[in-house]
Structure formats: C-alpha cells, structure tokens
Design an enzyme around this catalytic site. Structure first.
Site, PDB file in Angstrom:
ATOM      1  N   CYS A 195       0.801  -1.227   0.000  1.00  0.00           N
ATOM      2  CA  CYS A 195       0.000   0.000   0.000  1.00  0.00           C
ATOM      3  C   CYS A 195       0.833   1.276   0.000  1.00  0.00           C
ATOM      4  O   CYS A 195       0.275   2.369   0.033  1.00  0.00           O
ATOM      5  CB  CYS A 195      -0.974  -0.036   1.166  1.00  0.00           C
ATOM      6  SG  CYS A 195      -1.925  -1.564   1.163  1.00  0.00           S
ATOM      7  N   HIS A 234      -3.800   8.197   5.309  1.00  0.00           N
ATOM      8  CA  HIS A 234      -3.963   6.827   4.825  1.00  0.00           C
ATOM      9  C   HIS A 234      -5.377   6.365   5.193  1.00  0.00           C
ATOM     10  O   HIS A 234      -6.075   5.806   4.367  1.00  0.00           O
ATOM     11  CB  HIS A 234      -2.888   5.932   5.433  1.00  0.00           C
ATOM     12  CG  HIS A 234      -2.824   4.581   4.799  1.00  0.00           C
ATOM     13  ND1 HIS A 234      -2.692   4.414   3.438  1.00  0.00           N
ATOM     14  CD2 HIS A 234      -2.879   3.331   5.326  1.00  0.00           C
ATOM     15  CE1 HIS A 234      -2.669   3.102   3.155  1.00  0.00           C
ATOM     16  NE2 HIS A 234      -2.785   2.435   4.282  1.00  0.00           N
ATOM     17  N   GLU A 267      -2.464   6.410  13.190  1.00  0.00           N
ATOM     18  CA  GLU A 267      -2.207   7.544  12.305  1.00  0.00           C
ATOM     19  C   GLU A 267      -2.495   8.870  13.012  1.00  0.00           C
ATOM     20  O   GLU A 267      -1.756   9.850  12.844  1.00  0.00           O
ATOM     21  CB  GLU A 267      -3.069   7.418  11.043  1.00  0.00           C
ATOM     22  CG  GLU A 267      -2.683   8.439   9.996  1.00  0.00           C
ATOM     23  CD  GLU A 267      -3.257   8.119   8.618  1.00  0.00           C
ATOM     24  OE1 GLU A 267      -4.112   7.217   8.515  1.00  0.00           O
ATOM     25  OE2 GLU A 267      -2.829   8.780   7.661  1.00  0.00           O
ATOM     26  N   LYS A 318     -10.412   7.544   1.325  1.00  0.00           N
ATOM     27  CA  LYS A 318     -10.758   6.125   1.126  1.00  0.00           C
ATOM     28  C   LYS A 318     -12.211   5.862   1.513  1.00  0.00           C
ATOM     29  O   LYS A 318     -12.778   4.852   1.111  1.00  0.00           O
ATOM     30  CB  LYS A 318      -9.822   5.224   1.947  1.00  0.00           C
ATOM     31  CG  LYS A 318      -8.396   5.175   1.382  1.00  0.00           C
ATOM     32  CD  LYS A 318      -7.555   4.133   2.083  1.00  0.00           C
ATOM     33  CE  LYS A 318      -6.136   4.100   1.532  1.00  0.00           C
ATOM     34  NZ  LYS A 318      -5.350   5.287   1.916  1.00  0.00           N
ATOM     35  N   HIS A 368     -10.052   1.516  -0.679  1.00  0.00           N
ATOM     36  CA  HIS A 368      -8.601   1.355  -0.604  1.00  0.00           C
ATOM     37  C   HIS A 368      -8.130   0.757  -1.927  1.00  0.00           C
ATOM     38  O   HIS A 368      -8.515  -0.349  -2.289  1.00  0.00           O
ATOM     39  CB  HIS A 368      -8.253   0.437   0.565  1.00  0.00           C
ATOM     40  CG  HIS A 368      -6.798   0.470   0.943  1.00  0.00           C
ATOM     41  ND1 HIS A 368      -5.799   0.846   0.078  1.00  0.00           N
ATOM     42  CD2 HIS A 368      -6.189   0.184   2.122  1.00  0.00           C
ATOM     43  CE1 HIS A 368      -4.632   0.779   0.699  1.00  0.00           C
ATOM     44  NE2 HIS A 368      -4.840   0.391   1.947  1.00  0.00           N
ATOM     45  N   PHE A 392       1.521  -3.125   5.249  1.00  0.00           N
ATOM     46  CA  PHE A 392       1.892  -4.251   6.109  1.00  0.00           C
ATOM     47  C   PHE A 392       3.408  -4.264   6.323  1.00  0.00           C
ATOM     48  O   PHE A 392       4.172  -3.891   5.430  1.00  0.00           O
ATOM     49  CB  PHE A 392       1.509  -5.562   5.423  1.00  0.00           C
ATOM     50  CG  PHE A 392       0.144  -6.057   5.806  1.00  0.00           C
ATOM     51  CD1 PHE A 392      -0.613  -5.424   6.771  1.00  0.00           C
ATOM     52  CD2 PHE A 392      -0.383  -7.185   5.196  1.00  0.00           C
ATOM     53  CE1 PHE A 392      -1.864  -5.897   7.125  1.00  0.00           C
ATOM     54  CE2 PHE A 392      -1.638  -7.667   5.533  1.00  0.00           C
ATOM     55  CZ  PHE A 392      -2.384  -7.018   6.502  1.00  0.00           C
TER      56      PHE A 392
END
Lengths: 92, 411, 230
Positions: B161, B295, B306, B327, B332, B391
C-alpha cells in the site's frame, strides 16, 4: 474430548501456523503475547481449522481475549461447542 | 538525516491521468470524492457469495468513460488498460511525449486472470488468457514504456500500500539528483477476486458496506478501483518548454516501524518519521501544512496509530490542521492508492477545496483531530501532506506544494 | 554501477545435490519462519539476511548503532508465487482462503518481521522488473545513500523456483527480449552497501548461471571474498 481438542489446537499452531509450541504447556498459557503468540490473523486461521475439523461454528464475539484469555479457556469454549453439537442442539 | 538540498532542481507535476470508481479524469474525482459520495456498490464482476463482505468501489461505467476500457457486465478493466488511459491523459496534459523517461509503477501485478489460468490448469486445458502475462508486475511497466516510447528503467514497485507513493518518491529523487529530467510514475489496482478473497479471509473488510475512517464504530476497509499516472519533471525543463507546473513534489520520506509484521506502530512512529523526512526535504515547518490526506483505512488500529502520528508530527499546531481520508469515498486502492491520493491532494491545493471524510458518525476518543467530516470545505492551503502505510510497518509521505510557494522555487 | 562499498554479503540456494559446489549452498533444509507458512520465499529471505547482517543483537550484528539509518531494497521478478498461486488454486477449488496467506502475500510483511528483529527503521522499497533487477536494486540503493535517506542499504534479491504460471509467462515474455534469466530454483542474495568507494561496477557475471539474474550479485560477494556460505 478435552485432551483431543487441546492436541488438535497445538498441532495446528505448530504445523499449520508454524509457531513454536513450548515443551511444557499448561492451561494458563496465554493465547497471545507471552504465550502461544497467536496474533489476530493466526487466531482466525486457528478458528477456521477448528470449525472445519469439528463442524462447529465459533463466533468471534465469544472468543474475545477478555472471555478467552488462555489455552484452558479456549479449549473449554471449543469443547462446549462440540458437546452442544453432539447433543443435537444448534451449534450456532 | 535528510538535508534540504541547495544545488538540486525542484520537482514539479505537469500532467496526470486518474481513474476511480467514479470514472475517468479529474472531474470524476471532483464529483465523487470532493462531492462526498461513497463509491461502494455490490460487487458484480465476480461472485461474492462465499465472502463476508459484499461491496467494493468498482467502476461500473458511471461517470466519464475510461478511454479504451469496455463497459460490460462482469468485466474487470485490466491494469494495463487503465495505466494506458492514465498515461495518455497525463502526457496530453503535460504536453510532452516524455521520450526517454523512466517508468515507475506501483502494482503487485494484475491477477484478474490468475483464476482463469489455474482453472484451465485444473481442468487440463492449455491456459490461453493473455492477461496472465500481466500478473508479472514488472511487465506492466515494461509494456507501458514500450507503448509510449518511454525510457528506462521500467520498474514496478511492489511494496503493497505504499507502492505508488514509493514510485513517486523515487521518481522525484531521480529528478532531484539530475538522473532524469522527466519521469512517468503512478500505480494501478482493480478489484479482483483473488485479492478481495485474501482481505476477506483476514476479516479486514467492512461488512456493513461503508468505510468510516477515524469514526467511532468503524469496522474495516473496503477496496476500490484506482489508477493514476503523473508526469514529473524538473522545474528547469518545464520552464524551458513553457509548461505550466500544476504542483511541486516538494518533499518525500519513507520509514519503517520496526514494530510488527501486520500491526502499525500504536503511536505511528514510522509514519511520523516518514512525514518528518518529507517536511525536512521540503524545507517546511509543520505549521505550513494546510491539509493532510491521510492513509485512513477505516480499520480500528490504523486510524488511532495515524492520529497519534499526526500529533507527533504537528505537535502544538495539531488541532488546526484538517485531515481527511478519501478512502471513505474511493475505497482502498492498495498499490494505486498513493498515486490516486497524490492527485486528490493536488486537486485540493489547486481547487482550494478539501475533500471530506464521509461515513463519519461519532468521535472516537483515540481520534481527536479535524477530519473534515461529511462535506468538502474551502481552503487556502498551499502545502499538503499525503500519507500511506503498508503491512510490515512500511510508511511513506509526500509533501505537495502549489507552484511558487516552496522555499526553493525559482532555484 | 554502484558508487557504494559492499560491506557484507551472503547468498543462498537450497540444500541438496542441485546446489552442490555453488556459493551459498545451504547445508540443510532451511528452517521455517515463525508465523509464515507454505512458501519458501519468506524463509529464504530471512535466512540470507541473517547470514549477511549477523544474528540480530549479536556482536556480529551489522545494524548495531545504525539500525535507524539502515534501508532495505528488495528486488524480485515474480515475487512470492507460491503464496499468490496457492491462494488462487484454493479459490478455484472452492476452499476458504487462509488468513495467513493474506498478510504474507505482500513482500513488506517479511521485511517488517526482519525490521522488527533488527530495529531497522529506514525506508523499505520493493521492486519487480524483468530487465536486470540486480542492477536496478543497486541503483536504487545508491540513490538512497546519495539522498542521505540512509547510511547503509541492505539489498536483497530473491526468486523462488518457477511454477506453471511463471513458466507460461516466461516462455512468452522471453521472446520479447530484455528479460533476464531466472535462477534454476530457489535463490536469494543479500548485500549490505555503504557510502563510499569510487564506483563498484556490478559485474557482468558469466559464472553461476544457476543464480540467473542474481549472478552479478553473487559475483560481487565472491569478488570481495565476503562470507558466502554458512
């Protein structure tokens, strides 16, 4: 049923999820950190394996860490579901 | 530590092409994302019966058509088609053929044909779907480069991502070091059964069909179709050929959490460091930032981490900076998300409008910033920060600025 | 071309007769990696990285004191095809996906695992290309050093044995030219680069064809007489 369920869980942890299982395992062993080290995704995998093996359903909300903190409690929860299934009551 | 360079060139964006569930181009983004509309619909391009989640922000032919992409029931646009359409538009807008430009694309490969490949294998047929070739990520960059006569290298960034954020950051670094004067970069992800199934098995997807970033009661992410390609140039070259810079890529930074294989650092340590690096590179103090495109996946862990990172970045200034997660509207877009969100951030700066976080219900005690809930808002921001995380605790940040506002402008 | 010093390196091909006599031949089957299943991609990366950097926290750990200034660049052509394709094959067979394949389906997961073990907090980039991934990875590492994003960069090149999908693709893209040879089977190389030096060219290696496109990286290790096997 208790011993067998427990063995199946440890086998999945060791051979499917590929986490080390301590030599001595007692019921007070935590499922997460400082214990078996089952993180959320590994826990989901374990539940899928148990559901497949025993034809039971293990609802997420009954497996919250507060309700099922250690191996003993987890084995009891699975055995409870298996017993209910065997007795013919709905496993759901 | 990364130092502000005095000798190297300013990096500008001179063109872009973008695809979201709302269709092709900037106006589709303005209509959907800035209009505060969720793009989520019941998935029809594959059977979702076996899955917990049922929705994704898939392109169904609404809004401006994507050139070269057929609209028919059950059809999944290919990444190659979307990248081609975006690149053609980006080059047209930039007014350059970008001959010789490196091609840097965030993608993990197009796996829309994997299923047919393995079905053919399983049933003893010779696989013949040519799409299978594009399941190799690097080939997408290779064929895009060939189609437009672009240069080398032709790389796919596959770091999940942050992939297309990394592609933009690398492209900007190449220009800043004088190793390229034009770069074509971006990313693509179209919702495919393979990847949908993986996220579903990990219980990462929202089952209510809504994404509620930073809100109490948020229950996960949903995927979306996305693609974007940007033309980056040195300001010197853009000036020399009389091109209008749309924005500057003023700063970029990447950093790892060193915390966990899947969970973000609970205090957002790596994300904050990535942003610090991007700000330092831009020569900006945090209070100059007027907007943050977060994000904001809508998962319980990401949004708290975040928010903590944003507190760390902005310190005492923090309550004033508006933050939104688009998003909630686009879904996403995985490897494409950084490139599409860079375009959204660019539009926010140029249009003077901040896109909202939609699906927002109630305040979560762990998320206490201004998330621009519900509706777009006018803004006079000249600098904005876009954040992404993957990740493994891999984080990336970009600082975009309106032309003429960076400290190095006119260098 | 790289303008960096090669400070350490390691390479790994699987144990067994096919690897006999090659640099990096593993003396035994690679151990699994805790929490990662099914695919050799992740254990292979972990093994070669630990061999290159030294055991985390040990006196030989090359990240000691600079883990926060260490970056990682991973290069691969096809990535973890086992994880990706087993998941798809299960889908075709109508089976439930394994959540474990969800997280390990992206290369950042295993790098996150290693970053945690070493405390590495620098940039982590992963690239895929068919055309000379080794040279591209070295160039990317150089740029991170030149831009002062890190003081040292761990470059990892990795490929696992081709499966049917990879064979099918490679037969076809090979014809278009420009795509380098794949290793004969599982193979990985790790190099630790630091700033300095006057240009260490990535050699055009004709040795070690078993390593495919990774061969120039293996050549750098053998040229520098770096540790190349356990």
């Amino acid at each position: 049923m208790h011993e067998e369920t427990r063995e199946f869980i440890l086998t999945v942890v060791r051979d499917v999820i590929n986490l080390p299982v301590p030599e001595r395992v007692d019921d007070a062993l935590p499922l997460g950190e400082e214990g078996l080290g089952l993180e959320s995704l590994a826990m989901i995998e374990l539940v899928l394996q148990l559901e497949g093996e025993y034809g039971i359903e293990l609802p997420e909300e009954e497996l919250e860490p507060e309700l099922v903190p250690d191996l003993g409690a987890f084995v009891r929860a699975v055995v409870d579901r298996r017993t209910r299934l065997a007795a013919g009551s709905p496993a759901k | 530590m990364v130092a502000e360079s005095t000798t190297s060139d300013v990096v500008v964006i001179t063109g872009f092409g973008v695809v979201t569930a709302f269709g092709f181009g900037a106006d589709a983004v303005r209509d959907g994302v800035f209009g505060g509309r969720p793009g989520f619909v019941p998935v029809s391009r594959f059977d979702v019966t076996p899955f917990h989640a049922k929705k994704a922000a898939t392109y169904e032919g609404g809004g401006p058509r994507i050139p070269g992409v057929p609209v028919k029931p059950g059809y999944t646009p290919t990444q190659a088609e979307v990248l081609y359409a975006c690149t053609a538009e980006a080059l047209r807008m930039a007014g350059t053929d970008a001959a010789g430009a490196p091609v840097l694309i965030g993608t993990n490969g197009d796996h829309s044909a994997s299923r047919s490949f393995w079905t053919d294998q399983a049933e003893g047929r010779g696989p013949e779907d040519p799409r299978t070739l594009d399941s190799m990520p690097g080939r997408l960059a290779e064929t895009l480069g060939t189609a437009f006569g672009l240069g080398r290298p032709r790389l796919a960034f596959v770091n999940a991502c942050v992939a297309s954020t990394n592609a933009i950051a690398h492209g900007a670094a190449l220009i800043r070091r004088g190793l390229a004067d034009t770069v074509v970069c971006g990313g693509a992800y179209l919702v495919t059964e393979d990847v949908f199934a993986k996220f579903d098995s990990g219980k990462a997807l929202s089952r209510e069909g809504v994404v509620r970033p930073f809100s109490a009661g948020r229950a996960g992410l949903l995927q979306g179709d996305g693609g974007a390609v940007l033309v980056l140039e040195s300001a010197r070259r853009a000036r020399a050929r009389g091109a209008e810079p749309l924005a500057e890529v003023a700063g970029w930074g990447m950093a790892a959490d060193a915390y966990h294989v899947i969970k973000p650092h609970p205090r957002g340590a790596g994300l904050a460091r990535a942003a610090d690096t991007a700000l330092r590179r831009a020569g900006l103090t945090p209070e100059r930032i007027g907007y943050v495109n977060a994000h904001g996946t809508g998962t319980p862990l990401n949004d708290v981490a975040e928010t903590a990172a944003l507190h760390r970045i902005f310190g005492a200034h923090e309550p004033q900076v508006p933050v939104s997660s688009t998003k909630s509207s686009t879904g996403h877009m995985l490897e494409a998300t950084g490139a599409v969100e860079a375009v959204i951030t660019l539009l926010a700066l140029r249009d003077g409008v901040l896109p909202p976080t939609i699906g927002f219900r109630e305040r979560d005690p762990g998320c206490d910033l201004d998330y621009v809930p519900g509706e777009a808002r006018p803004s006079r921001a000249t600098h904005a920060l876009s954040l992404n995380a993957a990740f493994g605790g891999v984080n990336a940040a970009l600082v975009l600025s309106l032309p003429g506002n960076s400290r190095r402008d006119g260098a | 071309m790289t303008t960096s010093l090669v400070a350490a390196g390691a390479c790994r091909v699987p144990w067994g007769p096919a690897a006999d006599g090659l640099p990096g031949a593993a003396p035994a089957e690679l151990p699994g990696l805790t929490g990662f299943v099914l695919s050799r991609f992740n254990p292979l990366i972990a093994d070669v990285v630990v061999d290159c950097l030294g055991e985390p926290g040990s006196p030989h750990d090359l990240t000691t004191g600079r883990a926060d200034r260490t970056a990682i660049v991973l290069a691969t052509t096809y990535g973890d095809t086992t994880t990706s394709d087993v998941a798809t094959q299960r889908l075709v067979a109508g089976q439930v996906h394994s959540p474990l394949l969800f997280f390990q389906s992206v290369t950042t997961s295993v790098l996150g695992h290693l970053a945690r073990q070493y405390g590495i907090t620098g940039p982590i980039s992963c690239i895929s290309t068919g055309a000379d991934p080794a040279a591209e990875a070295l160039t990317l590492a150089d740029l991170l050093l030149a831009e002062d994003d890190a003081d040292q960069v761990l470059v990892v090149g990795v490929e696992t044995a081709a499966n049917e999908r990879v064979d099918w693709i490679h037969e076809r893209v090979d014809e278009q030219g420009g795509f380098g040879p794949l290793p004969y089977g599982d193979a990985a190389v790790a190099l630790l680069l630091r700033r300095g030096g006057e240009g260490t060219a990535a050699p055009k290696s004709r040795s070690w064809p078993q390593y495919g496109w990774l061969a120039p990286l293996v050549q750098l290790i053998t040229d520098h007489d770096l540790r190349s096997s356990k």
